[in-house]
Design a protein around this motif. Structure first.
Motif, PDB file in Angstrom:
ATOM      1  N   ARG A 147       5.677  -1.615 -14.775  1.00 38.90           N
ATOM      2  CA  ARG A 147       5.090  -0.485 -14.049  1.00 38.90           C
ATOM      3  C   ARG A 147       4.236  -1.026 -12.905  1.00 38.90           C
ATOM      4  O   ARG A 147       3.285  -1.776 -13.134  1.00 38.90           O
ATOM      5  N   ILE A 148       4.580  -0.654 -11.702  1.00 35.83           N
ATOM      6  CA  ILE A 148       3.936  -1.230 -10.525  1.00 35.83           C
ATOM      7  C   ILE A 148       2.893  -0.266  -9.976  1.00 35.83           C
ATOM      8  O   ILE A 148       3.157   0.912  -9.764  1.00 35.83           O
ATOM      9  N   ASN A 149       1.675  -0.797  -9.789  1.00 34.30           N
ATOM     10  CA  ASN A 149       0.653  -0.045  -9.074  1.00 34.30           C
ATOM     11  C   ASN A 149       0.102  -0.931  -7.966  1.00 34.30           C
ATOM     12  O   ASN A 149       0.546  -2.052  -7.785  1.00 34.30           O
ATOM     13  N   GLN A 150      -0.871  -0.442  -7.218  1.00 37.65           N
ATOM     14  CA  GLN A 150      -1.352  -1.197  -6.067  1.00 37.65           C
ATOM     15  C   GLN A 150      -2.161  -2.424  -6.464  1.00 37.65           C
ATOM     16  O   GLN A 150      -2.492  -3.252  -5.613  1.00 37.65           O
ATOM     17  N   ASN A 151      -2.503  -2.541  -7.748  1.00 36.84           N
ATOM     18  CA  ASN A 151      -3.163  -3.760  -8.221  1.00 36.84           C
ATOM     19  C   ASN A 151      -2.156  -4.872  -8.476  1.00 36.84           C
ATOM     20  O   ASN A 151      -2.532  -6.038  -8.601  1.00 36.84           O
ATOM     21  N   GLU A 152      -0.872  -4.494  -8.606  1.00 37.23           N
ATOM     22  CA  GLU A 152       0.152  -5.485  -8.896  1.00 37.23           C
ATOM     23  C   GLU A 152       0.361  -6.397  -7.698  1.00 37.23           C
ATOM     24  O   GLU A 152       0.064  -6.054  -6.561  1.00 37.23           O
TER      25      GLU A 152
ATOM     26  N   LYS B  28      15.092  -0.081  -4.071  1.00 34.39           N
ATOM     27  CA  LYS B  28      14.423  -1.379  -4.172  1.00 34.39           C
ATOM     28  C   LYS B  28      13.314  -1.334  -5.215  1.00 34.39           C
ATOM     29  O   LYS B  28      13.195  -2.225  -6.065  1.00 34.39           O
ATOM     30  N   SER B  29      12.479  -0.309  -5.157  1.00 30.88           N
ATOM     31  CA  SER B  29      11.397  -0.172  -6.140  1.00 30.88           C
ATOM     32  C   SER B  29      11.955   0.051  -7.540  1.00 30.88           C
ATOM     33  O   SER B  29      11.413  -0.456  -8.524  1.00 30.88           O
ATOM     34  N   ALA B  30      13.060   0.808  -7.628  1.00 32.05           N
ATOM     35  CA  ALA B  30      13.667   1.076  -8.936  1.00 32.05           C
ATOM     36  C   ALA B  30      14.212  -0.206  -9.559  1.00 32.05           C
ATOM     37  O   ALA B  30      14.018  -0.468 -10.752  1.00 32.05           O
TER      38      ALA B  30
ATOM     39  N   TYR C 297       0.880  -1.175   0.000  1.00 33.73           N
ATOM     40  CA  TYR C 297       0.000   0.000   0.000  1.00 33.73           C
ATOM     41  C   TYR C 297       0.914   1.220   0.000  1.00 33.73           C
ATOM     42  O   TYR C 297       1.809   1.311   0.848  1.00 33.73           O
ATOM     43  N   PHE C 298       0.689   2.162  -0.894  1.00 36.51           N
ATOM     44  CA  PHE C 298       1.623   3.288  -0.949  1.00 36.51           C
ATOM     45  C   PHE C 298       1.013   4.515  -1.606  1.00 36.51           C
ATOM     46  O   PHE C 298       0.061   4.436  -2.379  1.00 36.51           O
ATOM     47  N   VAL C 299       1.583   5.661  -1.213  1.00 37.81           N
ATOM     48  CA  VAL C 299       1.419   6.905  -1.970  1.00 37.81           C
ATOM     49  C   VAL C 299       2.623   7.049  -2.882  1.00 37.81           C
ATOM     50  O   VAL C 299       2.515   7.344  -4.061  1.00 37.81           O
ATOM     51  N   GLN C 300       3.786   6.824  -2.299  1.00 38.09           N
ATOM     52  CA  GLN C 300       5.026   6.734  -3.066  1.00 38.09           C
ATOM     53  C   GLN C 300       5.515   5.295  -2.945  1.00 38.09           C
ATOM     54  O   GLN C 300       5.635   4.764  -1.845  1.00 38.09           O
ATOM     55  N   ASN C 301       5.789   4.672  -4.093  1.00 40.04           N
ATOM     56  CA  ASN C 301       6.183   3.261  -4.091  1.00 40.04           C
ATOM     57  C   ASN C 301       7.609   3.132  -3.571  1.00 40.04           C
ATOM     58  O   ASN C 301       8.559   3.100  -4.322  1.00 40.04           O
ATOM     59  N   ARG C 302       7.717   3.068  -2.234  1.00 40.73           N
ATOM     60  CA  ARG C 302       9.027   3.115  -1.591  1.00 40.73           C
ATOM     61  C   ARG C 302       9.096   2.025  -0.520  1.00 40.73           C
ATOM     62  O   ARG C 302       8.253   1.951   0.364  1.00 40.73           O
ATOM     63  N   THR C 303      10.105   1.157  -0.629  1.00 39.83           N
ATOM     64  CA  THR C 303      10.343   0.126   0.387  1.00 39.83           C
ATOM     65  C   THR C 303      11.812   0.173   0.766  1.00 39.83           C
ATOM     66  O   THR C 303      12.671  -0.010  -0.089  1.00 39.83           O
ATOM     67  N   PRO C 304      12.129   0.417   2.040  1.00 35.66           N
ATOM     68  CA  PRO C 304      13.538   0.571   2.429  1.00 35.66           C
ATOM     69  C   PRO C 304      14.296  -0.749   2.418  1.00 35.66           C
ATOM     70  O   PRO C 304      13.727  -1.817   2.596  1.00 35.66           O
ATOM     71  N   VAL C 305      15.606  -0.645   2.191  1.00 35.82           N
ATOM     72  CA  VAL C 305      16.503  -1.802   2.281  1.00 35.82           C
ATOM     73  C   VAL C 305      17.685  -1.416   3.168  1.00 35.82           C
ATOM     74  O   VAL C 305      17.921  -0.240   3.431  1.00 35.82           O
ATOM     75  N   THR C 306      18.424  -2.410   3.632  1.00 39.05           N
ATOM     76  CA  THR C 306      19.618  -2.154   4.443  1.00 39.05           C
ATOM     77  C   THR C 306      20.834  -2.011   3.532  1.00 39.05           C
ATOM     78  O   THR C 306      20.783  -2.332   2.344  1.00 39.05           O
ATOM     79  N   HIS C 307      21.933  -1.548   4.108  1.00 39.37           N
ATOM     80  CA  HIS C 307      23.151  -1.317   3.335  1.00 39.37           C
ATOM     81  C   HIS C 307      23.648  -2.599   2.678  1.00 39.37           C
ATOM     82  O   HIS C 307      24.070  -2.596   1.509  1.00 39.37           O
TER      83      HIS C 307
ATOM     84  N   GLY D 136      11.891   8.360 -11.106  1.00 41.22           N
ATOM     85  CA  GLY D 136      11.113   8.498 -12.326  1.00 41.22           C
ATOM     86  C   GLY D 136       9.666   8.844 -12.093  1.00 41.22           C
ATOM     87  O   GLY D 136       9.178   8.893 -10.966  1.00 41.22           O
ATOM     88  N   ALA D 137       8.968   9.051 -13.204  1.00 38.95           N
ATOM     89  CA  ALA D 137       7.585   9.522 -13.172  1.00 38.95           C
ATOM     90  C   ALA D 137       6.579   8.398 -13.006  1.00 38.95           C
ATOM     91  O   ALA D 137       5.420   8.551 -13.319  1.00 38.95           O
ATOM     92  N   TYR D 138       7.006   7.246 -12.530  1.00 39.89           N
ATOM     93  CA  TYR D 138       6.098   6.109 -12.368  1.00 39.89           C
ATOM     94  C   TYR D 138       5.886   5.794 -10.889  1.00 39.89           C
ATOM     95  O   TYR D 138       5.655   4.668 -10.501  1.00 39.89           O
ATOM     96  N   ASN D 139       5.992   6.845 -10.057  1.00 38.96           N
ATOM     97  CA  ASN D 139       5.796   6.694  -8.619  1.00 38.96           C
ATOM     98  C   ASN D 139       6.776   5.680  -8.046  1.00 38.96           C
ATOM     99  O   ASN D 139       6.409   4.818  -7.244  1.00 38.96           O
ATOM    100  N   VAL D 140       8.031   5.780  -8.483  1.00 42.81           N
ATOM    101  CA  VAL D 140       9.069   4.853  -8.036  1.00 42.81           C
ATOM    102  C   VAL D 140      10.054   5.614  -7.158  1.00 42.81           C
ATOM    103  O   VAL D 140      10.754   6.505  -7.621  1.00 42.81           O
ATOM    104  N   PHE D 141      10.100   5.243  -5.883  1.00 37.43           N
ATOM    105  CA  PHE D 141      10.990   5.893  -4.931  1.00 37.43           C
ATOM    106  C   PHE D 141      11.832   4.828  -4.241  1.00 37.43           C
ATOM    107  O   PHE D 141      11.320   3.806  -3.794  1.00 37.43           O
ATOM    108  N   GLY D 142      13.113   5.086  -4.135  1.00 38.50           N
ATOM    109  CA  GLY D 142      14.007   4.151  -3.462  1.00 38.50           C
ATOM    110  C   GLY D 142      14.572   3.106  -4.403  1.00 38.50           C
ATOM    111  O   GLY D 142      13.963   2.721  -5.401  1.00 38.50           O
TER     112      GLY D 142
END
Length: 745
Positions: free
Chosen positions: A267-272, A190-192, A71-81, A182-188
């Motif tokens: 392209r990932i959206n919340q239906n994916e 991992k999502s990229a 679930y996201f507004v910005q498709n962002r999932t953190p990862v560790t170093h 990018g313009a596909y709501n991809v942040f971070g």
């Protein structure tokens, strides 16, 4: 002409220059002090630095530790170093901040060099990675030049604070977790990595890392989707910088610069992702739960599933979910072809008396109709719009297609599409393993597992028989299979039965259930009465409206797949009803447990009754209406079940019962008025059972799931006093009759 300056003039001009330099330095120091005291706006506090705000996607996690979706507004999932490829980190440092390891947030040497380059017309950015992180976390880039200068000072101070509180590894990891790709709501990162290369950050190759890092300064202009040439040039520049900084050899740089982009763009959206219907229901349930349980952040601020990076642990098994979705798709494609052939050449207007009303209702439910109404269009104008061909995307079992169609025709098309839902759960724990709420979440958002209810038909018959067994009826008891009229509950009730589906003569209760005989079921209902049946139905977890009428025995009430599947688990679980469970716990982004679920369990029927019912349900599969599980799909292990077909074949059901899994399947059209015209095609044995069989074949084939074929239902530890061998029962009855005759004589 050369003017020679006197020593006094030289000293005077030097003093002017130094005054200017000192003045500029003093001005900068004063501005920094003013900024530090918050005159131009409050800076992030220590607490803010410890808990930087960023929109983090919440993850829905399966029982086998796969991410079902987010679930996201910005498709962002953190990862560790350690989860980031060294190539990404090296590319970023080489391109954005080569002295990253040496400075403390501000690289003054680089700053003054950049000022010189900008003065001579070579525009370059002077922000370090830490400064860029400060901008990403705590503000948005100002467009006004004056505001941007003030913002730059704020970035400097914040960057120094960040450097004091975090290690270099933590800083670069935070940066890569927050940057826009990018313009596909991809942040971070991992999502990229997932979006552009369908991989994880630790598996990115040097050229892939260079491409993604190259997008950092211009995700739009360096987009590999919209501007592939720019992206390649930028990637090659990053590779060259990696070579210059010693991260790659000259040969490696040349090799990777020759490679194509190699995108696997998704392209990932919340239906994916897997189980989209389940995730939609889960989101609403969690939002409701957090209010009911008062689960808040500090200050009673509600958690936001789209921004707060929660981890939601569920009971869904990702592999079994995939098998369920595959089984649905495999069979529904074939069933839809049967349905289309069945209706070919027939007019819905003539065959379905209420079709005009259904069409009007369908039109009024559309977003198109509501939008036109808001525009003030009249009914005539709206109908004209619905009869004008437009481009649209429609669902087919071979994939979504773009076409040109009248909106009114698209409604007709959708009315003729079969819908389907299924749920599979462990009867012992109550854990739901698979949830398929519909045929296409992209096109049809309504969940048919829990949110929807349909008439249950003959899948209700086991409830009546269970009450009878509880009252010492034997499954081997023989009853004449003739019409029965039940009185005392309003109008006299005489259930019908199709002549071709009615077994002649006297049959056992076991056989009556196996072949779904209405007359014998009505006889049993007349004996046990409707109220106890209704009470048992409610105790077994049916939450929809159920009234104590005789028609209960034939399933004249509506229920969800969720409730019906949960109720049948009682038979497989020694008479214990275990609450169907799909949410285990919720954690915040730091791993703190916010909620943990505890399953409700209650004894509904005694253990012997439950065991006898599993024996009777096995009869449905061994030689009754569910026998195609054996002869067509080759499953010969202990399986019980019950088919269900409602009036006019509007709904087809099958609920399959094994010791380790209970699975409910429903199939029908959106409107009950549109259906197969024959029970051979529209009955649950044809519309629902095959999906169960295909699913179970896949589950049994994967031994790692632990669902065993050679396991049978366990009898009660105290033994079974009810005779299940009808041959032995008949001999015993005959012996009793002979004794009675001798005594009478």
């Amino acid at each position: 002409m050369i003017v020679k300056l006197s020593p006094q003039d030289t000293r005077r001009y030097n003093w002017y220059i130094w005054r200017f330099v000192i003045g500029c330095f003093a001005f900068v120091v004063i501005m920094l002090l003013i900024t530090a005291f918050g005159i131009f706006g409050q800076l992030p506090s220590f607490r803010d630095l410890e808990n930087p705000k960023s929109n983090l996607a919440s993850q829905v996690i399966s029982s086998d530790n796969e991410i079902l979706g987010t679930y996201f507004v910005q498709n962002r999932t953190p990862v560790t170093h350690k989860e980031i490829s060294p190539y990404v980190i090296n590319a970023l440092i080489a391109t954005e901040d080569s002295r990253f390891e040496q400075h403390s947030g501000i690289d003054f040497k680089r700053t003054f060099t950049i000022i010189f380059y900008n003065l001579i017309g070579k525009k370059q950015g002077g922000s370090t990675i830490t400064q860029q992180l400060a901008l990403n976390l705590f503000s948005e880039r100002a467009r006004n030049p004056l505001k941007r200068i003030i913002q730059k000072l704020q970035e400097w101070i914040t960057a120094v604070k960040i450097e004091r509180h975090y290690t270099k590894e933590e800083i670069i990891t935070m940066y890569l977790n927050t940057v826009d790709f990018g313009a596909y709501n991809v942040f971070g990162i991992k999502s990229a990595a997932l979006t552009y290369f369908n991989t994880t950050p630790d598996k990115l190759t040097p050229d892939q890392a260079a491409l993604l890092v190259g997008m950092v300064n211009g995700p739009g202009i360096y987009s590999p989707i919209n501007h592939p040439d720019n992206a390649i040039n930028r990637r090659n520049l990053v590779l060259r910088r990696m070579g210059e900084e010693g991260y790659l050899s000259d040969g490696q740089v040349a090799e990777f610069q020759q490679k194509p982009l190699g995108l696997e763009f998704r392209r990932i959206n919340q239906n994916e992702g897997s189980a989209p219907y389940f995730r939609a229901v889960l989101k609403k349930e969690i939002q409701k739960l957090m209010v009911e349980k008062s689960i808040y952040k500090e200050g009673e601020i509600p958690y936001d599933l789209d921004r707060d990076g929660l981890k939601i642990y569920t009971t869904i098994n990702a592999t079994m979910q995939r098998y369920a979705e595959e089984a649905q798709k495999e069979y529904m494609r074939s069933l839809q072809a049967q349905f289309n052939a069945h209706w070919k050449g027939r007019s819905l207007w003539k065959s379905v008396p209420s079709f005009k009303m259904l069409l009007d209702q369908g039109m009024h439910r559309t977003d198109r109709y509501r939008a036109l109404k808001l525009q003030g269009r009249s009914d005539e104008e709206i109908r004209e719009d619905f009869n004008t061909p437009v481009k649209m995307n429609i669902f087919t079992w071979r994939g979504s297609i773009d076409t040109v169609m009248k909106p009114i025709d698209s409604i007709v098309y959708n009315k003729l599409l079969l819908r389907n839902a299924m749920m599979s759960m462990d009867p012992t724990t109550g854990y739901i393993k698979a949830w398929v709420g519909g045929t296409s979440f992209e096109h049809f958002k309504y969940d048919q597992v829990k949110m929807g209810t349909r008439q249950v038909g003959s899948t209700a018959k086991p409830f009546t028989y269970a009450v009878a067994i509880e009252n010492n009826f034997s499954p081997c008891m023989e009853v004449a299979n003739v019409p029965v009229t039940i009185t005392g509950y309003g109008e006299p009730y005489t259930p019908g039965s199709s002549p071709e589906g009615t077994l002649p003569g006297t049959i056992t209760l076991r056989k009556a259930l196996a072949y779904s005989q209405n007359y014998v079921t009505a006889y049993v209902m007349n004996e046990v009465k409707p109220l106890p049946v209704m009470e048992l139905i409610k105790k077994m977890g049916i939450t929809s409206q159920v009234d104590p009428y005789p028609s209960l025995c034939l399933g004249a009430f509506n229920a969800s797949v969720f409730d019906m599947t949960g109720s049948y688990c009682t038979f497989a679980n020694h008479g214990l009803w275990t609450e169907p469970t799909y949410l285990l716990r919720i954690e915040d982004k730091n791993g703190n447990v916010l909620y943990e679920h505890h399953t409700n369990i209650r004894q509904v029927i005694n253990e012997q009754t439950a065991y006898v019912m599993t024996s009777m349900l096995k009869g449905v599969v061994e030689d009754g209406t569910g026998s195609r599980i054996r002869y067509k799909y080759g499953l010969r292990n202990p399986i019980g079940g019950k088919t269900g077909t409602t009036q006019n074949n509007s709904d087809g059901w099958f609920i399959g019962v094994t010791p380790q899994l209970v699975t409910g399947v429903w199939t029908g059209c959106e409107d009950r008025a549109i259906h197969f015209r024959t029970t051979k095609l529209g009955g649950g044995a044809n519309t629902a059972l095959p999906i169960f069989a295909l699913y179970m074949k896949k589950v049994y084939a994967n031994t790692s799931l632990g669902i065993k074929q050679n396991v049978d239902f366990e009898p009660p530890k105290s033994g079974v006093s009810i005779t299940l061998d009808c041959g032995a029962y008949s001999r015993a009855e005959q012996g009793v009759n002979e004794v009675e005759e001798r005594l009478e004589f």
